[in-house]
Design a protein around this motif. Sequence first.
Motif, PDB file in Angstrom:
ATOM      1  N   GLU A  30       0.857  -1.187   0.000  1.00  0.00           N
ATOM      2  CA  GLU A  30       0.000   0.000   0.000  1.00  0.00           C
ATOM      3  C   GLU A  30       0.894   1.237   0.000  1.00  0.00           C
ATOM      4  N   PRO A  31       0.394   2.348  -0.544  1.00  0.00           N
ATOM      5  CA  PRO A  31       1.221   3.564  -0.552  1.00  0.00           C
ATOM      6  C   PRO A  31       1.427   4.093   0.856  1.00  0.00           C
ATOM      7  N   GLU A  32       2.532   4.812   1.043  1.00  0.00           N
ATOM      8  CA  GLU A  32       2.764   5.460   2.325  1.00  0.00           C
ATOM      9  C   GLU A  32       3.466   6.789   2.090  1.00  0.00           C
ATOM     10  N   VAL A  33       3.258   7.707   3.005  1.00  0.00           N
ATOM     11  CA  VAL A  33       3.904   9.013   2.942  1.00  0.00           C
ATOM     12  C   VAL A  33       5.349   8.832   3.387  1.00  0.00           C
ATOM     13  N   THR A  34       6.285   9.292   2.565  1.00  0.00           N
ATOM     14  CA  THR A  34       7.694   9.187   2.924  1.00  0.00           C
ATOM     15  C   THR A  34       8.320  10.559   3.169  1.00  0.00           C
ATOM     16  N   ASP A  35       7.796  11.593   2.510  1.00  0.00           N
ATOM     17  CA  ASP A  35       8.358  12.934   2.655  1.00  0.00           C
ATOM     18  C   ASP A  35       7.244  13.966   2.653  1.00  0.00           C
ATOM     19  N   ILE A  36       7.467  15.031   3.373  1.00  0.00           N
ATOM     20  CA  ILE A  36       6.593  16.201   3.313  1.00  0.00           C
ATOM     21  C   ILE A  36       7.499  17.376   3.002  1.00  0.00           C
ATOM     22  N   ILE A  37       7.211  18.054   1.916  1.00  0.00           N
ATOM     23  CA  ILE A  37       7.995  19.225   1.527  1.00  0.00           C
ATOM     24  C   ILE A  37       7.122  20.440   1.776  1.00  0.00           C
ATOM     25  N   ALA A  38       7.493  21.218   2.767  1.00  0.00           N
ATOM     26  CA  ALA A  38       6.671  22.354   3.167  1.00  0.00           C
ATOM     27  C   ALA A  38       7.176  23.643   2.545  1.00  0.00           C
ATOM     28  N   ALA A  39       6.251  24.537   2.260  1.00  0.00           N
ATOM     29  CA  ALA A  39       6.595  25.870   1.757  1.00  0.00           C
ATOM     30  C   ALA A  39       7.096  26.715   2.921  1.00  0.00           C
ATOM     31  N   SER A  40       7.477  27.928   2.621  1.00  0.00           N
ATOM     32  CA  SER A  40       7.943  28.834   3.677  1.00  0.00           C
ATOM     33  C   SER A  40       6.849  29.019   4.723  1.00  0.00           C
ATOM     34  N   SER A  43       2.612  31.437   6.067  1.00  0.00           N
ATOM     35  CA  SER A  43       1.223  31.222   6.473  1.00  0.00           C
ATOM     36  C   SER A  43       1.076  31.098   7.980  1.00  0.00           C
ATOM     37  N   GLY A  44       2.184  30.837   8.653  1.00  0.00           N
ATOM     38  CA  GLY A  44       2.122  30.627  10.093  1.00  0.00           C
ATOM     39  C   GLY A  44       1.749  29.200  10.451  1.00  0.00           C
ATOM     40  N   LEU A  45       1.573  28.342   9.445  1.00  0.00           N
ATOM     41  CA  LEU A  45       1.225  26.946   9.687  1.00  0.00           C
ATOM     42  C   LEU A  45       2.486  26.089   9.703  1.00  0.00           C
ATOM     43  N   THR A  46       2.564  25.182  10.643  1.00  0.00           N
ATOM     44  CA  THR A  46       3.688  24.253  10.703  1.00  0.00           C
ATOM     45  C   THR A  46       3.422  23.074   9.767  1.00  0.00           C
ATOM     46  N   GLU A  47       4.438  22.251   9.577  1.00  0.00           N
ATOM     47  CA  GLU A  47       4.278  21.030   8.790  1.00  0.00           C
ATOM     48  C   GLU A  47       3.177  20.160   9.390  1.00  0.00           C
ATOM     49  N   GLU A  48       3.137  20.082  10.711  1.00  0.00           N
ATOM     50  CA  GLU A  48       2.114  19.288  11.390  1.00  0.00           C
ATOM     51  C   GLU A  48       0.717  19.864  11.157  1.00  0.00           C
ATOM     52  N   ASP A  49       0.607  21.207  11.162  1.00  0.00           N
ATOM     53  CA  ASP A  49      -0.682  21.847  10.888  1.00  0.00           C
ATOM     54  C   ASP A  49      -1.178  21.474   9.490  1.00  0.00           C
ATOM     55  N   VAL A  50      -0.286  21.565   8.518  1.00  0.00           N
ATOM     56  CA  VAL A  50      -0.661  21.274   7.137  1.00  0.00           C
ATOM     57  C   VAL A  50      -1.080  19.814   7.000  1.00  0.00           C
ATOM     58  N   LEU A  51      -0.315  18.906   7.581  1.00  0.00           N
ATOM     59  CA  LEU A  51      -0.657  17.481   7.519  1.00  0.00           C
ATOM     60  C   LEU A  51      -2.012  17.230   8.171  1.00  0.00           C
ATOM     61  N   ARG A  52      -2.264  17.863   9.310  1.00  0.00           N
ATOM     62  CA  ARG A  52      -3.545  17.688  10.011  1.00  0.00           C
ATOM     63  C   ARG A  52      -4.712  18.189   9.168  1.00  0.00           C
ATOM     64  N   LEU A  53      -4.535  19.338   8.508  1.00  0.00           N
ATOM     65  CA  LEU A  53      -5.605  19.899   7.675  1.00  0.00           C
ATOM     66  C   LEU A  53      -5.873  19.033   6.450  1.00  0.00           C
ATOM     67  N   VAL A  54      -4.813  18.586   5.801  1.00  0.00           N
ATOM     68  CA  VAL A  54      -4.975  17.729   4.622  1.00  0.00           C
ATOM     69  C   VAL A  54      -5.636  16.412   5.015  1.00  0.00           C
ATOM     70  N   ALA A  55      -5.221  15.835   6.137  1.00  0.00           N
ATOM     71  CA  ALA A  55      -5.838  14.597   6.609  1.00  0.00           C
ATOM     72  C   ALA A  55      -7.320  14.803   6.886  1.00  0.00           C
ATOM     73  N   GLY A  56      -7.689  15.986   7.357  1.00  0.00           N
ATOM     74  CA  GLY A  56      -9.102  16.289   7.581  1.00  0.00           C
ATOM     75  C   GLY A  56      -9.905  16.237   6.299  1.00  0.00           C
TER      76      GLY A  56
END
Length: 125
Positions: A30-40, A43-56
Amino acid sequence: MLFKNAVSLVTAAHIDVVVMAKTGTLTMGEPEVTDIIAASAESGLTEEDVLRLVAGVKRESEHPLAQAIVRHAEDRGLRSDRADRIENVPGHGAIAEVDGHRVVVGNRRLIEREGIDLGDLAGER
């Protein structure tokens, strides 16, 4: 294998040799997430914030890539709120509101359609 359309499936009938370079997908099945490439962080959002929002946004999806995103967020202990006003864009992604944020998740065509400037991320894989 994941076929995006019937033409690809018909074409695959003529394949004699297949070489795979996606070890995680083959060994895990099954596919799995191996990398997260975050923008600057403008926005004030952390990598964890972005992952949480996308997962939502992806929480209710049965798509294997969506499930991989949700699983990755859960493995990192991130709880995501349920998305509201979900607009599925077939073949491109989804747009929804999560925790007061408008979240666009999808391919480059959807991102361009929504007028989002990818900035430095445009050159990423």
